[in-house]
Design an enzyme around this catalytic site. Structure first.
Site, PDB file in Angstrom:
ATOM      1  N   LYS A   1       2.929  -3.132   6.447  1.00  0.00           N
ATOM      2  CA  LYS A   1       3.317  -3.612   4.857  1.00  0.00           C
ATOM      3  C   LYS A   1       4.649  -3.337   4.614  1.00  0.00           C
ATOM      4  O   LYS A   1       5.285  -4.276   3.854  1.00  0.00           O
ATOM      5  CB  LYS A   1       2.325  -2.635   4.254  1.00  0.00           C
ATOM      6  CG  LYS A   1       0.712  -2.856   4.224  1.00  0.00           C
ATOM      7  CD  LYS A   1       0.522  -4.123   3.628  1.00  0.00           C
ATOM      8  CE  LYS A   1      -1.051  -4.736   3.680  1.00  0.00           C
ATOM      9  NZ  LYS A   1      -1.149  -6.105   2.931  1.00  0.00           N
TER      10      LYS A   1
ATOM     11  N   SER B   1       0.988  -1.279   0.056  1.00  0.00           N
ATOM     12  CA  SER B   1       0.028  -0.001  -0.088  1.00  0.00           C
ATOM     13  C   SER B   1       0.846   1.293   0.157  1.00  0.00           C
ATOM     14  O   SER B   1       2.104   1.071   0.452  1.00  0.00           O
ATOM     15  CB  SER B   1      -0.926  -0.052   1.289  1.00  0.00           C
ATOM     16  OG  SER B   1      -1.468   1.341   1.785  1.00  0.00           O
TER      17      SER B   1
ATOM     18  N   TYR C   1      -0.304  -0.004  10.259  1.00  0.00           N
ATOM     19  CA  TYR C   1      -0.675  -0.692   8.933  1.00  0.00           C
ATOM     20  C   TYR C   1       0.539  -0.518   7.732  1.00  0.00           C
ATOM     21  O   TYR C   1       0.907  -1.471   7.139  1.00  0.00           O
ATOM     22  CB  TYR C   1      -2.058  -0.268   8.467  1.00  0.00           C
ATOM     23  CG  TYR C   1      -2.328  -0.773   7.104  1.00  0.00           C
ATOM     24  CD1 TYR C   1      -2.890  -2.010   7.010  1.00  0.00           C
ATOM     25  CD2 TYR C   1      -2.355  -0.079   5.696  1.00  0.00           C
ATOM     26  CE1 TYR C   1      -3.227  -2.604   5.704  1.00  0.00           C
ATOM     27  CE2 TYR C   1      -2.635  -0.471   4.759  1.00  0.00           C
ATOM     28  CZ  TYR C   1      -2.878  -1.533   4.532  1.00  0.00           C
ATOM     29  OH  TYR C   1      -3.769  -2.150   3.344  1.00  0.00           O
TER      30      TYR C   1
END
Lengths: 330, 330
Positions: free
Chosen positions: B157, B129, B153
């Site tokens: 990632k 992402s 997050y």
């Protein structure tokens, strides 16, 4: 005030311990206790003005990190690592120590932080490495350059950096990660590390011994002395975290020079007879490995934050002669 | 030829499954079997010309990843993730699924690779992402820009990317990581994700409903359609790994536009009456979150490697009308 050093038996760990024993204080506070940990039991520094506990264990084993931080040290220096060559050969061991070990440590601190309602929030200094970078490089590796490591060691350090920054952002501890240059001149015996020659060609001739140079003189690399490395660790422990900001991992200053420039500095400091002890024996394997390494960095953020390193290789050699040879050349 | 999709019940996973069922082939080979996995049981696509197995479990639980890859799938799409907001609120769950889960999966593949003497080496497509990037940004986030995420997050990632690249470098599998733009227009109901409004202000008015715009029209962001996201996944599965090189994680192409430009595109495609269904209700919390997000990227590597996205927001809206509304506007 209590300090924990993990990886205290290594070269930098020993020098850090000696410096703290001499200073007796860190960040303006008197040190009352130091816990020194490594996989082999570290040696307590002579004449330390504080209580010293030495411990040996595998810090990546379940429950070990919890034991190490249970005494709520105010400062934690995390220097423990499987080095680059071994992490490349033993994939499982490298990941277990360098990634799982570091993560377990950060988790153990987080648990204490949460149990204390946020009151326990130590400064954690994490030694990373320029191995987080992988070729191709810009002429100078700048602070915003991506970490695309080409070794498992570099990968594990880059992951440690990300975890350190996120745990810090969430307030679980107050971390600073420092990417060390190649440390030169390393004291001790020549070793088989691919980077060993950078130190060997200075240390051995100064001690009256021959040394092998396996690469050409135009190889450029990024260096700082062991004394500077200890200075980085102390400054990283003392620096105001707000000034560092959310990007908690910093490329340390260093000196970019070629092997030829190293040799000319040795000639200036110690003379032709010492330089004559360097034997040229090109080694294709080492030439290939070294061609993928960082040559030069632009550590603007660290310089602005007050980190300092040598500005000439002559100075790096003089530091070695002062700190390791009692000021004398063989 | 066997395909495994982890995270197959999500919006992108479902669309990928439908596309594969329609194509019946991947990388020029006929698909004979697909295993669809998620934390809730995915729906088998209607009329797939291959055998479909659907499974539900927590893929981060011990032993689960081993079970998923035991059948030695040739292609593994790893789309499973706890989304940004939840990973920020539930630290343990985010790390468990997004980091431990991904690492367990990579480890399970490595074990099979080693057991097979290197013969089993699947292509692994990992959805990353643009959350791996954290402000401050350059005007356009270039391929060598550092990953300094400002969310857990994004951290998880970024760690997944590093592991993917190292496991690929060591030859344990053949990974490609793709950093998805914000997917717009997301089908379905409005949700409470901070990014939801980018889709809501298009989807709801097109369906005859009002939508709330919580930020100003000059907010710029990076978009691609669900159809493009599926195209990225297929291309990442088919691309020659040697052409990608050791830097296995790629920022996908997308479209940078402001909210004002989104609205003008909606006016061109659907008219003033549709645009009039957007209500302006500034929300300071969302304004603050969005101010830290990527606005524009320069995905040169992905473009050179043949990844394609929309080049106008009008096109993104038309894709939504075609794929979700049967060509009709309310």
């Amino acid at each position: 005030m209590h300090i924990l050093i993990i990886g205290a038996a290594g070269m930098v760990g020993r020098k850090l311990t000696e410096r703290l024993a001499k200073d007796g204080a860190l960040a303006g506070k008197k040190i009352t206790k130091a816990t020194l940990h490594d996989v082999i039991e570290p040696t307590a520094p002579a004449g330390a003005p504080f209580a010293v506990t030495t411990l040996a264990s595998d810090f990546s084993a379940p429950g070990e990190a919890e034991k190490l931080v249970a005494g709520k040290p105010d400062f934690i220096f995390h220097l423990a690592a499987i080095v680059s060559g071994e992490a490349e050969q033993d994939f499982d061991k490298g990941y277990r120590i360098n990634l799982t070990g570091s993560w377990n440590l950060f988790e153990a601190i987080r648990q204490l932080n949460m149990q204390s309602g946020g009151a326990y929030k130590p400064r954690v200094v994490f030694t990373s490495s320029i191995a987080v970078f992988g070729a191709p490089f810009p002429d100078k590796i700048y602070d915003e350059f991506a970490t695309t490591p080409l070794t498992s060691y570099g990968t594990q350090k880059a992951v440690g950096e990300l975890l350190l920054a996120d745990y810090t952002r969430k307030g679980f501890f107050d971390g600073v990660g420092i990417r060390l240059p190649t440390i030169c001149v390393r004291p001790g015996k020549p070793n088989k590390a691919a980077s060993g020659f950078f130190s060997n060609i200075i240390r051995e001739p100064l001690a009256g011994q021959e040394a092998v140079l396996p690469v050409s003189e135009d190889v450029r690399h990024w260096h700082a002395s062991p004394r500077s490395a200890v200075g980085f660790l102390i400054h990283a422990a003392e620096i105001d975290g707000d000034k560092v900001g959310p990007r908690r991992n910093l490329s340390m200053p260093g000196l970019s020079c070629t092997v030829g420039e190293q040799i000319e500095a040795l000639r200036r400091v110690a003379g032709d007879a010492v330089v004559a002890r360097i034997k040229r024996e090109p080694d294709p394997a080492i030439i290939k490995i070294v061609s993928g390494w960082a040559r030069d960095l632009d550590p603007s953020r660290a310089l602005a934050l007050g980190f300092k390193a040598e500005t000439s290789f002559d100075e790096i050699i003089r530091v070695h002669i002062e700190d390791e040879l009692g000021g004398k050349i063989a």
